[in-house]
Enzyme design. Structure first.
Site, PDB file in Angstrom:
ATOM      1  N   THR A   1      35.239  43.897  -0.490  1.00  0.00           N
ATOM      2  CA  THR A   1      36.002  44.465   0.626  1.00  0.00           C
ATOM      3  C   THR A   1      35.124  44.506   1.865  1.00  0.00           C
ATOM      4  O   THR A   1      33.920  44.750   1.773  1.00  0.00           O
ATOM      5  CB  THR A   1      36.469  45.880   0.247  1.00  0.00           C
ATOM      6  OG1 THR A   1      37.100  45.786  -1.030  1.00  0.00           O
ATOM      7  CG2 THR A   1      37.454  46.432   1.255  1.00  0.00           C
TER       8      THR A   1
ATOM      9  N   ASP B   1      38.193  25.221   4.746  1.00  0.00           N
ATOM     10  CA  ASP B   1      39.374  26.006   5.142  1.00  0.00           C
ATOM     11  C   ASP B   1      39.315  26.318   6.649  1.00  0.00           C
ATOM     12  O   ASP B   1      39.363  27.480   7.053  1.00  0.00           O
ATOM     13  CB  ASP B   1      39.427  27.293   4.302  1.00  0.00           C
ATOM     14  CG  ASP B   1      40.790  27.980   4.372  1.00  0.00           C
ATOM     15  OD1 ASP B   1      41.714  27.425   4.986  1.00  0.00           O
ATOM     16  OD2 ASP B   1      40.917  29.092   3.813  1.00  0.00           O
TER      17      ASP B   1
END
Ligand SMILES: Nc1ncnc2c1ncn2[C@@H]1O[C@H](COP(=O)(O)OP(=O)(O)OP(=O)(O)O)[C@@H](O)[C@H]1O
Length: 429
Positions: free
Chosen positions: A132, A256
């Site tokens: 996170t 990406d």
């Protein structure tokens, strides 16, 4: 005299009644000398064999000092703590996370941040693929006031594999070294759990949210002018290409490239983030099919949609889509094509039409990124030159405008992205 005497002695050992008298002259030499020769040869052979095996073993432990840029098909990062070109051995057979961290932390000593320097107040940015992300403050010796940083925290419970992967990613940042257009690792906390990566905070944040905000009637925010001109698009594009060229020089690629994975600062400096796929290329020589399936299809080059090996030229294709994103202020690519039909669409030889806000010069650059054949696409360096040339005559006055505001959930649907994978700091209101 000596020779004659010896012969006499031998003959004396025969009696007159003997029918056959065997003269045993040289019998010892005949047996012993060859035996010694064979024995010596065998010992020599054993020594040579031992030296050879020892040499092979030590070669395996020290895999050579060839250029760190090369990417072997498979590489165990637990063996390699890569400061530029520097290799340090870590024990391979750690049984617990604690003992692994004890062994892995000393080589990362220069990066360690004392935990008490980090504020307890954490603002969650989003959940990343390997932890996170939080924004927090960090006290440093160089700054009189604490500075904002981004913490990537490895989610618990942490198994040995997760810990190794997390440390591997930190080592990967070390291996890459600094580049102005790649998000920077500032430090880490790895001596015990929880594991932290400390990244530079890039404010205001992701380029996609910036593009969407440019649609609004916002002039400036956090010192950033929410206006975009054609010339600025080239300026941003060139920085992305410099980052890609940097990766290409290390035999890597990003995998990406998209506005959602680019961070922008108030001075329009941009930085590529989401380097997890490049890390996978570094460690495994390719992007695993498990990860390929998580990347939104509309940004992928045809060879990747066909599950063929990816390369930097696939990033060039995605860069063309990024230009489209910028010139449309964050519209989803191929709005009329469902994400799952994109391969058939491209197989029919179709590409996106020129958006009304896009000049012919910029569209011709997009088109060269969208050549079906990889080899026909330019490399990042060549593309950078084309952007520079186009930038010279680009409009620096007209501000790009799109009247409709974006509804992120609708965008996610059309773009083929899970809404939770968008870390937008944007609201329609
Ligand atoms: N330093 C940063 N400052 C501000 N926002 C960031 C920063 N780093 C990442 N982000 C935001 O968090 C998102 C996730 O970024 P991150 O590079 O950590 O990817 P990830 O999901 O952990 O995947 P990966 O495995 O590729 O690293 C980014 O798209 C970006 O919006």
């Amino acid at each position: 005299m000596g020779e004659k005497g010896r012969l006499n002695r031998v003959l004396l050992e025969c009696s007159l009644s003997d029918k056959l008298c065997v003269v045993q002259e040289h019998q010892y030499e005949v047996i012993i000398v060859p035996a010694l020769l064979v024995g010596g040869f065998l010992i020599l052979l054993a020594i040579i064999l031992w030296l050879f095996i020892r040499g092979q073993r030590s070669q395996r432990q020290h895999p050579g000092t060839r250029g760190t840029a090369s990417v072997p098909a498979s590489r165990d990062l637990s063996q390699e703590v890569a400061g530029q070109g520097e290799k340090v051995l870590l024990p391979l057979k750690e049984t617990s996370v604690e003992s692994f961290l004890r062994a892995a932390t000393p080589p990362l000593a220069k990066l360690q941040v004392p935990r008490e320097q980090l504020s307890d107040v954490l603002e969650k940015i989003r959940s990343g693929s390997c932890g996170t992300l939080y924004r927090t403050m960090m006290a440093t010796r160089d700054h009189p006031t604490p500075k904002s940083v981004v913490l990537k925290v490895l989610a618990e419970p942490v198994g040995l594999q997760e810990a190794q992967d997390f440390i591997g990613r930190i080592q990967f940042y070390q291996y890459l070294g600094k580049h102005r257009n790649l998000v920077q690792l500032e430090g880490c906390c790895t001596e015990r759990l929880p594991l932290y990566m400390v990244l530079e905070d890039v404010v205001p944040g992701d380029l996609l949210s910036f593009l969407w905000t440019c649609r609004k009637d916002v002039m400036t925010m956090d010192g950033l002018l929410y206006d975009l001109t054609e010339k600025q698009i080239y300026h941003i594009g060139k920085q992305v290409l410099l980052a890609l060229e940097f990766l290409q020089d290390k035999n890597l690629f990003h995998g990406d490239v998209a506005a959602r994975n680019i961070l922008i600062q108030s001075d329009l400096t941009v930085k590529l983030c989401r380097l997890g796929l490049a890390y996978e290329v570094h460690t495994q020589g390719a992007i695993s099919s498990a990860h390929t399936s998580t990347i939104p299809l509309k940004w992928l080059a045809p060879e990747r949609l066909l599950l063929k090996p990816a390369s930097i030229r696939g990033d060039v294709w995605s860069f063309g889509i990024l230009l489209y994103e910028m010139v449309t202020l964050g519209a989803p690519p191929y709005p009329e094509v469902p994400p799952t039909s994109i391969l058939q669409y491209l197989q029919r030889g179709k590409i996106m039409k020129r958006p009304s806000s896009c000049t012919h010069a910029m569209y011709s650059i997009m088109k060269c990124c969208w050549h079906w054949s990889e080899d026909s696409r330019p490399l990042p360096g060549e593309l950078c030159l084309r952007l520079e040339a186009a930038s010279r005559s680009a409009n620096d006055k007209a501000v790009l405008q799109v009247p409709e505001l974006v509804v992120p959930e609708l965008y996610a649907d059309v773009a083929g992205i899970h809404a939770e994978n968008l870390s937008y700091s944007y609201s329609v209101l």
